[in-house]
Design a protein around this motif. Structure first.
Motif, mmCIF file in Angstrom:
data_model
loop_
_atom_site.group_PDB
_atom_site.id
_atom_site.type_symbol
_atom_site.label_atom_id
_atom_site.label_comp_id
_atom_site.label_asym_id
_atom_site.label_seq_id
_atom_site.Cartn_x
_atom_site.Cartn_y
_atom_site.Cartn_z
ATOM 1 N N ARG A 70 0.764 -1.411 -0.307
ATOM 2 C CA ARG A 70 -0.217 0.052 0.696
ATOM 3 C C ARG A 70 1.089 1.361 0.211
ATOM 4 N NH1 ARG A 70 -3.234 1.540 5.570
ATOM 5 N NH2 ARG A 70 -3.088 -0.822 5.672
ATOM 6 N N GLU A 71 1.738 1.168 0.718
ATOM 7 C CA GLU A 71 2.695 2.096 0.924
ATOM 8 C C GLU A 71 3.118 2.673 -0.446
ATOM 9 O OE1 GLU A 71 5.078 1.458 4.511
ATOM 10 O OE2 GLU A 71 3.280 2.115 5.685
ATOM 11 N N ASN A 76 1.012 4.445 -2.681
ATOM 12 C CA ASN A 76 0.585 5.630 -2.687
ATOM 13 C C ASN A 76 1.890 6.494 -3.328
ATOM 14 O OD1 ASN A 76 -2.275 4.647 -1.488
ATOM 15 N ND2 ASN A 76 -1.156 4.929 0.480
ATOM 16 N N HIS A 126 -11.692 9.574 -0.577
ATOM 17 C CA HIS A 126 -11.215 9.123 -1.418
ATOM 18 C C HIS A 126 -11.391 7.654 -2.323
ATOM 19 C CE1 HIS A 126 -8.376 6.371 0.896
ATOM 20 N NE2 HIS A 126 -8.412 7.416 2.035
ATOM 21 N N THR A 179 -5.461 7.478 -0.626
ATOM 22 C CA THR A 179 -4.643 8.840 -0.215
ATOM 23 C C THR A 179 -5.690 9.782 -0.259
ATOM 24 O OG1 THR A 179 -2.342 9.766 0.813
ATOM 25 C CG2 THR A 179 -2.827 9.005 -1.227
ATOM 26 N N THR A 196 -4.618 12.256 -0.963
ATOM 27 C CA THR A 196 -3.906 13.459 -1.431
ATOM 28 C C THR A 196 -4.236 13.200 -3.180
ATOM 29 O OG1 THR A 196 -2.020 13.248 0.206
ATOM 30 C CG2 THR A 196 -1.535 14.234 -1.965
ATOM 31 N N GLN A 197 -4.263 11.569 -3.542
ATOM 32 C CA GLN A 197 -4.487 11.240 -4.434
ATOM 33 C C GLN A 197 -5.853 12.141 -5.318
ATOM 34 O OE1 GLN A 197 -5.776 7.577 -3.614
ATOM 35 N NE2 GLN A 197 -7.780 7.564 -4.263
ATOM 36 N N GLU A 223 -8.269 11.334 5.267
ATOM 37 C CA GLU A 223 -7.373 10.125 5.277
ATOM 38 C C GLU A 223 -8.060 9.372 6.235
ATOM 39 O OE1 GLU A 223 -4.659 8.723 3.180
ATOM 40 O OE2 GLU A 223 -4.346 10.716 3.779
#
Length: 162
Positions: free
Chosen positions: A5-6, A9, A63, A71, A73-74, A94
């Motif tokens: 996942r990280e 992202n 999101h 995230t 931010t997306q 988030e």
């Protein structure tokens, strides 16, 4: 799962990915902040038009990512453009992700954040009577379940009536 996942992202937020997702609207100010909720602290991305000085409508954005990825931010491109063109304050949440935080925890994050934002409307510079929720994929589910119009939510005193 968490490492994958990280990595996903990070790739989604890279300069190369911005070619696909687009750049945020320069007329919007984007700020990261945190909100304290019972037993947890969540990160928020707040999109506000630079040229706004009055109480604005509130749009709470969630999101996508199947409850396991994604995230706040997306959605900067979409949320910044909405903030400028509506105009509105767009808050992207988030929310907590599975598998560490299975359902209904992400939905509770969405609803509790919405309630807190409306209760503290003056601090956020928003009109508590002009509220919308939105999201895609898993975020759409959170938006629908957090909506003041959802049957389980209509009696909550802080939220505007449908």
């Amino acid at each position: 799962m968490i490492t994958a996942r990280e990595k996903t992202n990070r790739a989604a937020l890279s300069r190369a990915a911005r070619i696909v997702t687009g750049l945020p609207d320069r007329r919007a100010h984007i700020k990261e902040t945190r909100i304290d909720l019972p037993g947890r602290r969540l990160m928020l991305r707040v999109h506000r038009p630079k040229e706004a000085g009055r109480k604005l409508p509130l749009i709470v954005s969630f999101h996508g990512g199947g409850f396991i990825a994604g995230t706040a931010t997306q959605n900067d491109w979409l949320n910044s453009h909405l903030a400028v063109r509506c105009p509105a304050v767009v808050v992207s949440v988030e929310y907590r992700l599975a598998p560490e935080h299975p359902l209904p925890q992400p939905i509770e994050d969405g609803f509790d954040t919405l309630v807190r934002l409306v209760e503290d409307a003056a601090d956020w510079g928003v009109d508590p009577g002009a509220v919308a929720v939105m999201g895609e994929s898993a975020g759409g589910t959170i938006a629908a379940r957090s909506s003041p119009c959802a049957p389980a939510r209509t009696a909550h005193r802080s939220l505007p009536r449908c």
